[in-house]
Design an enzyme around this catalytic site. Structure first.
Site, mmCIF file in Angstrom:
data_model
loop_
_atom_site.group_PDB
_atom_site.id
_atom_site.type_symbol
_atom_site.label_atom_id
_atom_site.label_comp_id
_atom_site.label_asym_id
_atom_site.label_seq_id
_atom_site.Cartn_x
_atom_site.Cartn_y
_atom_site.Cartn_z
ATOM 1 N N CYS A 111 8.989 -11.628 -10.376
ATOM 2 C CA CYS A 111 8.698 -9.772 -10.148
ATOM 3 C C CYS A 111 9.726 -9.457 -9.338
ATOM 4 O O CYS A 111 10.020 -10.468 -7.646
ATOM 5 C CB CYS A 111 7.437 -9.286 -9.412
ATOM 6 S SG CYS A 111 6.215 -9.791 -9.992
ATOM 7 N N CYS B 299 3.912 -18.293 -6.730
ATOM 8 C CA CYS B 299 4.335 -17.334 -8.287
ATOM 9 C C CYS B 299 4.837 -17.912 -9.017
ATOM 10 O O CYS B 299 5.918 -17.998 -9.007
ATOM 11 C CB CYS B 299 3.507 -15.785 -7.537
ATOM 12 S SG CYS B 299 3.114 -15.675 -9.149
ATOM 13 N N CYS C 88 -9.133 -6.251 1.544
ATOM 14 C CA CYS C 88 -8.628 -6.716 0.171
ATOM 15 C C CYS C 88 -8.259 -8.043 -0.251
ATOM 16 O O CYS C 88 -7.085 -8.175 1.363
ATOM 17 C CB CYS C 88 -7.694 -5.503 0.232
ATOM 18 S SG CYS C 88 -6.895 -5.889 -1.968
ATOM 19 N N ARG D 122 -3.047 5.904 -1.364
ATOM 20 C CA ARG D 122 -2.546 5.035 0.033
ATOM 21 C C ARG D 122 -1.379 4.220 -0.044
ATOM 22 O O ARG D 122 -0.846 4.237 -0.864
ATOM 23 C CB ARG D 122 -3.418 3.344 -0.565
ATOM 24 C CG ARG D 122 -5.066 3.777 -0.767
ATOM 25 C CD ARG D 122 -5.547 2.401 -0.583
ATOM 26 N NE ARG D 122 -6.938 2.729 -1.327
ATOM 27 C CZ ARG D 122 -7.995 2.653 -0.956
ATOM 28 N NH1 ARG D 122 -8.241 2.928 0.549
ATOM 29 N NH2 ARG D 122 -9.274 3.364 -1.262
ATOM 30 N N CYS E 266 9.395 -9.172 -5.143
ATOM 31 C CA CYS E 266 8.578 -10.343 -4.705
ATOM 32 C C CYS E 266 8.494 -11.407 -4.225
ATOM 33 O O CYS E 266 9.654 -12.199 -4.548
ATOM 34 C CB CYS E 266 7.201 -10.668 -5.982
ATOM 35 S SG CYS E 266 5.745 -11.400 -4.748
ATOM 36 N N CYS F 24 -11.720 -5.847 -1.699
ATOM 37 C CA CYS F 24 -11.009 -5.583 -2.626
ATOM 38 C C CYS F 24 -10.080 -7.498 -3.029
ATOM 39 O O CYS F 24 -10.432 -7.824 -2.046
ATOM 40 C CB CYS F 24 -10.218 -4.174 -2.216
ATOM 41 S SG CYS F 24 -9.285 -4.190 -3.666
ATOM 42 N N CYS G 225 -8.007 -0.265 -8.558
ATOM 43 C CA CYS G 225 -6.369 0.548 -7.149
ATOM 44 C C CYS G 225 -5.395 -0.071 -8.245
ATOM 45 O O CYS G 225 -5.350 -1.469 -8.413
ATOM 46 C CB CYS G 225 -7.086 -0.336 -6.289
ATOM 47 S SG CYS G 225 -5.579 -0.084 -5.098
#
Length: 325
Positions: A58, A54, A98, A262, A61, A130, A190
């Protein structure tokens, strides 16, 4: 009856957040029982359909290309493999599936076409499907809706004030714009965040305030505890205590009563008693499977034992909605 409000002030949320912990749990549990079956917990599965590489930064991450972690980059999985994983998840008791891709944003290309096929396939299985694919345009959201997407995950991560300390490759408004595009497409929103990123308590209240004052509350609010990963800038962060998780869950439950709250990343580091406190505070969903994208998660047998010990029952897909599968 508890009112559903979208005009919360930060001061009001802070006053709830700062309640003595047992009072807070009691208040949240009372609200929870007004809107939900307290013994019912939805079991969800999260699968990484495209891992690593990616371009974003972040700080938490391990999938960011710029960090040196143990995550192995792999291209988008084939549709048939994903549908088999979904079928396995359903057999194991999941009612929501998801799919996550380590993309900064969705691009209109063959990979997106494959994701649309995945969505169509999972939708025919009778599961809530999702996706979390990064930033999304209004047109792309409409395509996902047409394919049968039930929900789209796009977390705020933290407060607007703390955001630039964690991510510099996009801004907070980009997050909010994607949520707006999801709402316009009539897809279930979400959105939640992560605690343990070096934020202060005001940041936690700020993130909750943003969520609770959206035009409509998210249907789903994941509360994640950071799982520090070696090679990322936050690898040395201390473990978040269960009481910090309980405060976030309980406050979210009180200010967003109808939402599915969640209990997400970090659950692998909790024992049965700690997870029970989170359910008492209003959490009513967990993620099953050995991994949450790339971070560890409790094993299936442990979750079965958890449900048995706490006398929990699994929530059905599409509860309170009339859908024809």
């Amino acid at each position: 009856m508890t009112d559903i409000r979208n005009n919360w002030t930060r001061e009001e949320i802070k006053a709830i957040f700062d309640l003595p912990i047992l009072d807070l749990i009691y208040k949240a549990g009372t609200v929870h029982r007004e809107f939900h079956d307290a013994q019912e917990v939805q079991v969800c599965t999260l699968l990484s359909v495209k891992t690593g590489g990616c371009p974003e930064d972040c700080a938490y991450c391990p999938q960011a290309a710029r960090y040196h972690t143990d995550v192995k980059v792999h291209k988008l999985l084939e549709v048939e493999e994903v549908l088999q994983k979904a079928a396995d998840a359903k057999s194991a008791g999941s009612t929501r599936f998801c799919m996550g891709a380590a993309w900064r944003e969705v691009r209109d290309n063959r990979d997106f076409d494959k994701v649309l096929e995945m969505v169509k396939g999972v939708n025919t299985m009778g599961m809530e499907v999702c996706c979390t694919l990064g930033m999304l345009s209004e047109e792309q959201a409409a395509k996902l809706k047409d394919a049968g997407l039930y929900a789209y995950n796009h977390n705020l991560d933290t407060s607007e004030e703390h955001y630039n300390e964690i991510i510099t490759t996009r801004n907070y408004d980009d997050r909010l714009d994607t949520l707006e595009n999801v709402r316009k497409a009539d897809i279930s929103v979400c959105s939640g965040g992560i605690i343990g990123l070096g934020e202060n308590l005001e940041d936690r209240v700020g993130m909750l305030h943003t969520l609770a004052t959206l035009p409509s509350h998210p249907e789903s609010v994941p509360v994640n505890a950071l799982v520090p990963v070696e090679g990322t800038p936050l690898e040395e962060q201390e473990k978040v205590s269960v009481w910090e998780m309980v405060r976030m869950i309980a406050t979210a439950r009180i200010i967003m009563p109808k939402a599915m709250v969640r209990l997400s990343a970090g659950r692998v580091r909790m024992n049965t008693e700690e997870q029970a406190l989170c359910f008492m505070a209003g959490a009513n969903s967990i993620f099953a499977g050995d991994k949450l994208l790339t971070t560890p998660n409790p094993e299936e047998d442990m979750d079965k034992q958890l449900f048995q010990t706490l006398n929990l029952k699994p929530r059905k897909a599409f509860k309170d909605q009339e859908v024809s599968i």
